[in-house]
Motif scaffolding. Sequence first.
Motif, PDB file in Angstrom:
ATOM      1  N   GLU A  47       0.827  -1.203   0.000  1.00 49.82           N
ATOM      2  CA  GLU A  47       0.000   0.000   0.000  1.00 49.82           C
ATOM      3  C   GLU A  47       0.864   1.256   0.000  1.00 49.82           C
ATOM      4  OE1 GLU A  47      -3.231   0.391  -0.322  1.00 49.82           O
ATOM      5  OE2 GLU A  47      -3.474  -1.775  -0.574  1.00 49.82           O
ATOM      6  N   ARG A  48       1.959   1.214   0.768  1.00 50.68           N
ATOM      7  CA  ARG A  48       2.861   2.372   0.796  1.00 50.68           C
ATOM      8  C   ARG A  48       3.469   2.625  -0.577  1.00 50.68           C
ATOM      9  NH1 ARG A  48       7.905   3.693   0.793  1.00 50.68           N
ATOM     10  NH2 ARG A  48       8.555   1.529   0.521  1.00 50.68           N
ATOM     11  N   MET A  49       3.857   1.559  -1.254  1.00 48.24           N
ATOM     12  CA  MET A  49       4.451   1.707  -2.579  1.00 48.24           C
ATOM     13  C   MET A  49       3.419   2.221  -3.584  1.00 48.24           C
ATOM     14  SD  MET A  49       6.844  -1.726  -2.730  1.00 48.24           S
ATOM     15  CE  MET A  49       7.442  -1.357  -4.363  1.00 48.24           C
ATOM     16  N   LYS A  50       2.179   1.792  -3.424  1.00 46.92           N
ATOM     17  CA  LYS A  50       1.124   2.294  -4.304  1.00 46.92           C
ATOM     18  C   LYS A  50       0.933   3.800  -4.122  1.00 46.92           C
ATOM     19  CE  LYS A  50      -1.638  -1.927  -4.849  1.00 46.92           C
ATOM     20  NZ  LYS A  50      -2.957  -2.573  -4.573  1.00 46.92           N
ATOM     21  N   LYS A  51       0.909   4.251  -2.864  1.00 49.43           N
ATOM     22  CA  LYS A  51       0.750   5.682  -2.605  1.00 49.43           C
ATOM     23  C   LYS A  51       1.947   6.466  -3.145  1.00 49.43           C
ATOM     24  CE  LYS A  51      -2.157   5.194   1.510  1.00 49.43           C
ATOM     25  NZ  LYS A  51      -2.271   5.449   2.979  1.00 49.43           N
ATOM     26  N   GLU A  52       3.138   5.905  -2.949  1.00 49.44           N
ATOM     27  CA  GLU A  52       4.338   6.574  -3.456  1.00 49.44           C
ATOM     28  C   GLU A  52       4.292   6.671  -4.978  1.00 49.44           C
ATOM     29  OE1 GLU A  52       9.212   6.020  -3.282  1.00 49.44           O
ATOM     30  OE2 GLU A  52       7.897   4.808  -2.014  1.00 49.44           O
ATOM     31  N   ASN A  53       3.822   5.625  -5.614  1.00 50.66           N
ATOM     32  CA  ASN A  53       3.698   5.643  -7.068  1.00 50.66           C
ATOM     33  C   ASN A  53       2.675   6.683  -7.520  1.00 50.66           C
ATOM     34  OD1 ASN A  53       4.142   4.370  -9.798  1.00 50.66           O
ATOM     35  ND2 ASN A  53       1.980   3.900  -9.554  1.00 50.66           N
ATOM     36  N   ASP A  54       1.556   6.782  -6.784  1.00 53.91           N
ATOM     37  CA  ASP A  54       0.547   7.800  -7.104  1.00 53.91           C
ATOM     38  C   ASP A  54       1.131   9.204  -6.985  1.00 53.91           C
ATOM     39  OD1 ASP A  54      -1.267   5.787  -7.560  1.00 53.91           O
ATOM     40  OD2 ASP A  54      -2.166   5.895  -5.556  1.00 53.91           O
ATOM     41  N   ASN A  55       1.921   9.427  -5.928  1.00 57.54           N
ATOM     42  CA  ASN A  55       2.535  10.748  -5.744  1.00 57.54           C
ATOM     43  C   ASN A  55       3.517  11.066  -6.879  1.00 57.54           C
ATOM     44  OD1 ASN A  55       1.146  11.166  -3.334  1.00 57.54           O
ATOM     45  ND2 ASN A  55       2.764  10.258  -2.090  1.00 57.54           N
ATOM     46  N   MET A  56       4.254  10.063  -7.291  1.00 58.11           N
ATOM     47  CA  MET A  56       5.188  10.270  -8.394  1.00 58.11           C
ATOM     48  C   MET A  56       4.454  10.581  -9.687  1.00 58.11           C
ATOM     49  SD  MET A  56       8.028   7.293  -7.628  1.00 58.11           S
ATOM     50  CE  MET A  56       8.997   7.708  -9.065  1.00 58.11           C
ATOM     51  N   GLN A  57       3.312   9.944  -9.880  1.00 60.10           N
ATOM     52  CA  GLN A  57       2.515  10.236 -11.074  1.00 60.10           C
ATOM     53  C   GLN A  57       2.011  11.672 -11.056  1.00 60.10           C
ATOM     54  OE1 GLN A  57       2.018   8.364 -13.748  1.00 60.10           O
ATOM     55  NE2 GLN A  57       3.201   6.641 -12.960  1.00 60.10           N
ATOM     56  N   ILE A  58       1.615  12.135  -9.861  1.00 63.29           N
ATOM     57  CA  ILE A  58       1.147  13.516  -9.717  1.00 63.29           C
ATOM     58  C   ILE A  58       2.286  14.495 -10.008  1.00 63.29           C
ATOM     59  CG2 ILE A  58       0.279  15.225  -8.070  1.00 63.29           C
ATOM     60  CD1 ILE A  58      -1.258  12.932  -6.712  1.00 63.29           C
ATOM     61  N   GLU A  59       3.475  14.213  -9.450  1.00 63.42           N
ATOM     62  CA  GLU A  59       4.627  15.073  -9.700  1.00 63.42           C
ATOM     63  C   GLU A  59       4.992  15.095 -11.182  1.00 63.42           C
ATOM     64  OE1 GLU A  59       7.824  13.848  -7.244  1.00 63.42           O
ATOM     65  OE2 GLU A  59       6.809  14.334  -5.357  1.00 63.42           O
ATOM     66  N   LEU A  60       4.871  13.965 -11.825  1.00 63.52           N
ATOM     67  CA  LEU A  60       5.169  13.907 -13.253  1.00 63.52           C
ATOM     68  C   LEU A  60       4.192  14.763 -14.057  1.00 63.52           C
ATOM     69  CD1 LEU A  60       6.851  12.677 -15.527  1.00 63.52           C
ATOM     70  CD2 LEU A  60       5.289  10.727 -15.548  1.00 63.52           C
ATOM     71  N   ARG A  61       2.923  14.712 -13.687  1.00 63.54           N
ATOM     72  CA  ARG A  61       1.943  15.569 -14.377  1.00 63.54           C
ATOM     73  C   ARG A  61       2.249  17.041 -14.146  1.00 63.54           C
ATOM     74  NH1 ARG A  61      -1.824  11.656 -12.536  1.00 63.54           N
ATOM     75  NH2 ARG A  61      -2.510  13.056 -10.866  1.00 63.54           N
ATOM     76  N   HIS A  62       2.689  17.373 -12.949  1.00 60.20           N
ATOM     77  CA  HIS A  62       3.038  18.767 -12.665  1.00 60.20           C
ATOM     78  C   HIS A  62       4.228  19.206 -13.519  1.00 60.20           C
ATOM     79  CE1 HIS A  62       1.019  18.518  -8.435  1.00 60.20           C
ATOM     80  NE2 HIS A  62       0.147  18.660  -9.417  1.00 60.20           N
ATOM     81  N   LEU A  63       5.229  18.319 -13.662  1.00 61.46           N
ATOM     82  CA  LEU A  63       6.392  18.663 -14.483  1.00 61.46           C
ATOM     83  C   LEU A  63       6.013  18.831 -15.947  1.00 61.46           C
ATOM     84  CD1 LEU A  63       9.078  16.298 -12.910  1.00 61.46           C
ATOM     85  CD2 LEU A  63       8.945  18.784 -12.698  1.00 61.46           C
ATOM     86  N   LYS A  64       4.950  18.155 -16.363  1.00 62.27           N
ATOM     87  CA  LYS A  64       4.457  18.309 -17.733  1.00 62.27           C
ATOM     88  C   LYS A  64       3.586  19.540 -17.896  1.00 62.27           C
ATOM     89  CE  LYS A  64       4.401  13.393 -18.981  1.00 62.27           C
ATOM     90  NZ  LYS A  64       3.528  12.243 -19.390  1.00 62.27           N
ATOM     91  N   GLY A  65       3.359  20.259 -16.797  1.00 64.60           N
ATOM     92  CA  GLY A  65       2.517  21.449 -16.869  1.00 64.60           C
ATOM     93  C   GLY A  65       1.039  21.159 -16.692  1.00 64.60           C
ATOM     94  N   GLU A  66       0.706  19.978 -16.173  1.00 66.56           N
ATOM     95  CA  GLU A  66      -0.693  19.591 -15.994  1.00 66.56           C
ATOM     96  C   GLU A  66      -1.104  19.732 -14.522  1.00 66.56           C
ATOM     97  OE1 GLU A  66      -0.903  15.613 -17.380  1.00 66.56           O
ATOM     98  OE2 GLU A  66      -0.292  16.079 -19.435  1.00 66.56           O
ATOM     99  N   ASP A  67      -2.384  19.984 -14.292  1.00 65.11           N
ATOM    100  CA  ASP A  67      -2.962  20.054 -12.942  1.00 65.11           C
ATOM    101  C   ASP A  67      -2.212  21.044 -12.042  1.00 65.11           C
ATOM    102  OD1 ASP A  67      -4.647  18.066 -13.852  1.00 65.11           O
ATOM    103  OD2 ASP A  67      -3.452  16.447 -12.989  1.00 65.11           O
ATOM    104  N   LEU A  68      -1.869  22.216 -12.561  1.00 67.08           N
ATOM    105  CA  LEU A  68      -1.144  23.214 -11.771  1.00 67.08           C
ATOM    106  C   LEU A  68      -2.065  24.186 -11.043  1.00 67.08           C
ATOM    107  CD1 LEU A  68       1.730  24.125 -14.272  1.00 67.08           C
ATOM    108  CD2 LEU A  68       1.812  22.531 -12.342  1.00 67.08           C
TER     109      LEU A  68
END
Length: 208
Positions: free
Chosen positions: A92-113
């Motif tokens: 579960e911890r790894m799943k949450k960490e993966n979700d956070n990384m996905q969010i950070e990746l979208r932010h780096l792409k200029g999405e969901d800012l």
Amino acid sequence: MGRGKIEIKRIENSTNRQVTFSKRRNGIIKKAREISILCEAQVSVVIFSSSGKMSEYCSPSTTLPKILERYQTNSGEKLWDAKHESLSVEIERMKKENDNMQIELRHLKGEDLNSLYPKELIPIEEALQIGLTSIREKQMEIWKMHKKNEKLLEEENKQLTYMLHHYQLAMDGSVRELELGYKDKEFAPQMTMAFRVQPIQPNLHESK
């Protein structure tokens, strides 16, 4: 005559034991499939042979983990020990960490800012600046390598042109020599050959 009743005990002969296992395993799985289809029951069967080989069947409408979860809920027995619970928590911890990384990746792409505060945008901007600097350095490195390869190709081309030129000159010289030699042989003076005639028979006048 009907078949005799088989005593339920371990079969000593290994070959007979394996044959019986295969037949009865297939029979159990067949019955499980039939009751699942005829009665809309959720059935799961897991069989391990004496050698450790696993055979299983599960109703198409469910999965083995779901059946085990239902068994644990209905029976009240705890199937997972502390080790498995710790593993589940880690997953579960790894799943949450993966979700956070996905969010950070979208932010780096200029999405969901739009949902971010100004302070939260600063580290994103810094990360983008670092990435842009790294990209420019990589581009410069590739450009320098390209220019170096281009220079090497030019030098190699010059050497090949030089060698080809000298080879052509050598070929032209050989052709001229062949032409001159052929002309000398064609117009050389004919050598006169002197023949001395020897009589085959002695002079008849002298013999008289």
